[in-house]
Structure formats: C-alpha cells, structure tokens
Design a protein around this motif. Structure first.
Motif, PDB file in Angstrom:
ATOM      1  N   LEU A  34       0.832  -1.209   0.000  1.00 20.24           N
ATOM      2  CA  LEU A  34       0.000   0.000   0.000  1.00 20.24           C
ATOM      3  C   LEU A  34       0.867   1.261   0.000  1.00 20.24           C
ATOM      4  CD1 LEU A  34      -2.708  -1.195   2.526  1.00 20.24           C
ATOM      5  CD2 LEU A  34      -3.065  -0.730   0.091  1.00 20.24           C
ATOM      6  N   VAL A  35       1.948   1.237   0.754  1.00 22.77           N
ATOM      7  CA  VAL A  35       2.876   2.377   0.761  1.00 22.77           C
ATOM      8  C   VAL A  35       3.483   2.546  -0.632  1.00 22.77           C
ATOM      9  CG1 VAL A  35       5.088   3.203   1.683  1.00 22.77           C
ATOM     10  CG2 VAL A  35       3.350   2.275   3.229  1.00 22.77           C
ATOM     11  N   SER A  36       3.849   1.442  -1.268  1.00 21.42           N
ATOM     12  CA  SER A  36       4.388   1.508  -2.631  1.00 21.42           C
ATOM     13  C   SER A  36       3.369   2.103  -3.601  1.00 21.42           C
ATOM     14  CB  SER A  36       4.795   0.120  -3.118  1.00 21.42           C
ATOM     15  OG  SER A  36       5.906  -0.330  -2.405  1.00 21.42           O
ATOM     16  N   ARG A  37       2.109   1.750  -3.426  1.00 20.55           N
ATOM     17  CA  ARG A  37       1.065   2.321  -4.296  1.00 20.55           C
ATOM     18  C   ARG A  37       0.995   3.833  -4.158  1.00 20.55           C
ATOM     19  NH1 ARG A  37      -4.589  -0.519  -3.778  1.00 20.55           N
ATOM     20  NH2 ARG A  37      -5.239   1.314  -4.945  1.00 20.55           N
ATOM     21  N   PHE A  38       1.151   4.335  -2.941  1.00 17.78           N
ATOM     22  CA  PHE A  38       1.165   5.779  -2.751  1.00 17.78           C
ATOM     23  C   PHE A  38       2.306   6.409  -3.536  1.00 17.78           C
ATOM     24  CE2 PHE A  38      -1.819   5.425   0.759  1.00 17.78           C
ATOM     25  CZ  PHE A  38      -2.470   6.648   0.705  1.00 17.78           C
ATOM     26  N   TYR A  39       3.503   5.836  -3.413  1.00 14.77           N
ATOM     27  CA  TYR A  39       4.677   6.412  -4.057  1.00 14.77           C
ATOM     28  C   TYR A  39       4.665   6.233  -5.572  1.00 14.77           C
ATOM     29  CZ  TYR A  39       7.166   7.822   0.117  1.00 14.77           C
ATOM     30  OH  TYR A  39       7.557   8.470   1.263  1.00 14.77           O
ATOM     31  N   GLU A  40       4.109   5.142  -6.054  1.00 15.74           N
ATOM     32  CA  GLU A  40       4.164   4.854  -7.486  1.00 15.74           C
ATOM     33  C   GLU A  40       2.981   5.382  -8.272  1.00 15.74           C
ATOM     34  OE1 GLU A  40       4.746   0.639  -7.623  1.00 15.74           O
ATOM     35  OE2 GLU A  40       6.645   0.775  -6.537  1.00 15.74           O
ATOM     36  N   THR A  41       1.808   5.452  -7.643  1.00 17.17           N
ATOM     37  CA  THR A  41       0.634   5.855  -8.414  1.00 17.17           C
ATOM     38  C   THR A  41      -0.086   7.091  -7.895  1.00 17.17           C
ATOM     39  OG1 THR A  41      -0.839   4.357  -7.209  1.00 17.17           O
ATOM     40  CG2 THR A  41       0.199   3.490  -9.201  1.00 17.17           C
ATOM     41  N   VAL A  42      -0.034   7.351  -6.601  1.00 11.46           N
ATOM     42  CA  VAL A  42      -0.784   8.485  -6.047  1.00 11.46           C
ATOM     43  C   VAL A  42       0.057   9.753  -6.025  1.00 11.46           C
ATOM     44  CG1 VAL A  42      -1.985   9.370  -4.010  1.00 11.46           C
ATOM     45  CG2 VAL A  42      -2.295   6.995  -4.695  1.00 11.46           C
ATOM     46  N   PHE A  43       1.189   9.707  -5.366  1.00 12.26           N
ATOM     47  CA  PHE A  43       2.008  10.910  -5.238  1.00 12.26           C
ATOM     48  C   PHE A  43       2.392  11.517  -6.589  1.00 12.26           C
ATOM     49  CE2 PHE A  43       3.655   9.599  -0.769  1.00 12.26           C
ATOM     50  CZ  PHE A  43       2.510  10.102  -0.191  1.00 12.26           C
ATOM     51  N   PRO A  44       2.740  10.720  -7.600  1.00 12.91           N
ATOM     52  CA  PRO A  44       3.100  11.331  -8.890  1.00 12.91           C
ATOM     53  C   PRO A  44       1.967  12.138  -9.539  1.00 12.91           C
ATOM     54  CG  PRO A  44       3.906   9.085  -8.814  1.00 12.91           C
ATOM     55  CD  PRO A  44       3.025   9.278  -7.602  1.00 12.91           C
ATOM     56  N   LYS A  45       0.737  11.886  -9.150  1.00 16.08           N
ATOM     57  CA  LYS A  45      -0.388  12.637  -9.704  1.00 16.08           C
ATOM     58  C   LYS A  45      -0.495  14.032  -9.096  1.00 16.08           C
ATOM     59  CE  LYS A  45      -3.189   8.558 -10.501  1.00 16.08           C
ATOM     60  NZ  LYS A  45      -4.381   7.830 -10.070  1.00 16.08           N
ATOM     61  N   TYR A  46       0.079  14.222  -7.917  1.00 10.25           N
ATOM     62  CA  TYR A  46      -0.120  15.467  -7.179  1.00 10.25           C
ATOM     63  C   TYR A  46       1.167  16.238  -6.885  1.00 10.25           C
ATOM     64  CZ  TYR A  46      -4.557  13.165  -6.480  1.00 10.25           C
ATOM     65  OH  TYR A  46      -5.748  12.515  -6.690  1.00 10.25           O
ATOM     66  N   PHE A  47       2.294  15.558  -6.956  1.00 10.82           N
ATOM     67  CA  PHE A  47       3.553  16.182  -6.560  1.00 10.82           C
ATOM     68  C   PHE A  47       4.618  15.950  -7.620  1.00 10.82           C
ATOM     69  CE2 PHE A  47       1.327  14.775  -2.687  1.00 10.82           C
ATOM     70  CZ  PHE A  47       1.139  16.001  -2.071  1.00 10.82           C
ATOM     71  N   THR A  48       5.628  16.820  -7.612  1.00 14.81           N
ATOM     72  CA  THR A  48       6.736  16.672  -8.553  1.00 14.81           C
ATOM     73  C   THR A  48       7.664  15.555  -8.089  1.00 14.81           C
ATOM     74  OG1 THR A  48       8.153  18.250  -7.407  1.00 14.81           O
ATOM     75  CG2 THR A  48       6.658  19.143  -9.098  1.00 14.81           C
ATOM     76  N   GLU A  49       8.525  15.134  -8.987  1.00 16.79           N
ATOM     77  CA  GLU A  49       9.456  14.058  -8.662  1.00 16.79           C
ATOM     78  C   GLU A  49      10.398  14.457  -7.528  1.00 16.79           C
ATOM     79  OE1 GLU A  49      12.761  11.434 -11.029  1.00 16.79           O
ATOM     80  OE2 GLU A  49      11.037  12.189 -12.155  1.00 16.79           O
ATOM     81  N   SER A  50      10.841  15.713  -7.520  1.00 14.33           N
ATOM     82  CA  SER A  50      11.742  16.157  -6.453  1.00 14.33           C
ATOM     83  C   SER A  50      11.022  16.185  -5.102  1.00 14.33           C
ATOM     84  CB  SER A  50      12.345  17.526  -6.766  1.00 14.33           C
ATOM     85  OG  SER A  50      11.339  18.503  -6.852  1.00 14.33           O
ATOM     86  N   GLU A  51       9.734  16.539  -5.105  1.00 18.29           N
ATOM     87  CA  GLU A  51       8.965  16.513  -3.862  1.00 18.29           C
ATOM     88  C   GLU A  51       8.823  15.086  -3.350  1.00 18.29           C
ATOM     89  OE1 GLU A  51       5.904  20.277  -4.138  1.00 18.29           O
ATOM     90  OE2 GLU A  51       5.508  18.551  -5.444  1.00 18.29           O
ATOM     91  N   ILE A  52       8.585  14.149  -4.246  1.00 20.08           N
ATOM     92  CA  ILE A  52       8.437  12.745  -3.864  1.00 20.08           C
ATOM     93  C   ILE A  52       9.744  12.202  -3.289  1.00 20.08           C
ATOM     94  CG2 ILE A  52       7.953  10.415  -4.715  1.00 20.08           C
ATOM     95  CD1 ILE A  52       6.029  11.800  -6.753  1.00 20.08           C
TER      96      ILE A  52
END
Length: 139
Positions: free
Chosen positions: A18-36
């Motif tokens: 589930l944590v991986s899903r946040f980093y791979e599919t959710v965060f990229p929709k809302y944040f830049t790569e440097s923010e992630i």
C-alpha cells in the motif's frame, strides 16, 4: 499481563504494498518528482521510532488498523478522478484516517487539500497514457 498477537508477514507485506502504491501511483499525480524524493528522505509513510504511547508496535490489531487507514485514503483519493471530490464527508473521513495513521506512528504530513489539484506534469502524462492510437503503425 496482557497477551497480544504479532502482525503476520502477509499484513506487513500488504502495508508495504500500500505504501508503494502511494509512491508509485498516487504521489506522482499530485507532486513533482523532487517533492516525492523529499518525502522518501523525510520518511513519509514510514514508522516513526518515537516512544509515543500510540506508536505502531506490530500487533495484529495495529497492522490491521494501519492497512485499513491506507486503503481508505487510497479509496478517497480514487474518488477524485470520479469527480466526487467535493464531498465534505470524504474530507472528514480522510482527516480521521490521517490522524489514526499518525497515532500509530506512521508519518503522513498531508491534509485533504494537498490532493485537491493534480500536478500539471502528471496530468499531461496521464492524458498521454489515455490517448488512443489512430493508426496501428504508429505506436
């Protein structure tokens, strides 16, 4: 003396998934790569090693609660793409689950409003993924 059952390996794997899903599919929709990358550096969605009395201890119940919170957050974020984002109940439920995660020692420093606008770069990438090929020779 109190007897508790430790979390199962499958629960720990599910939490990691589930944590991986946040980093791979959710965060990229809302944040830049440097923010992630910064999120990874500061330990977003990682266990806090503090001595808080609510810190996630790896019990069966705690692992189940953490899994449920992550699944609820993912579900609510999935509603945004279905254009059901302005539901006040969702905002309250979102915040409640963030509070629970933080009580269990899982660092999640976001609010509902952080996910209200998609990252422009990410939305362009998503549109490209949805484009249909007009000619079978153009791929």
């Amino acid at each position: 003396m109190k007897t508790v059952f430790s979390s199962t390996e499958e629960q720990e794997q599910e939490i990691a998934s589930l944590v991986s899903r946040f980093y791979e599919t959710v965060f990229p929709k809302y944040f830049t790569e440097s923010e992630i990358l910064h999120f990874r550096k500061i330990g977003v969605l990682e266990r806090n090693r503090s001595s808080s009395r609510f810190t996630y201890l790896g019990t069966l119940r705690d692992a189940f609660q953490v899994m449920t919170c992550l699944q609820v957050l993912l579900s609510i974020l999935g509603k945004q793409q279905a254009e059901e984002w302005n539901d006040p109940d969702s905002a309250e439920l979102f915040q409640h689950n963030i509070t629970l995660l933080n009580e269990y020692g899982i660092f999640f420093p976001f609010y509902y409003d952080h996910f209200s606008n998609m990252n422009q770069e990410a939305s362009n990438d998503l549109q490209m993924m949805d484009a249909h090929v007009a000619n079978q020779y153009l791929v």
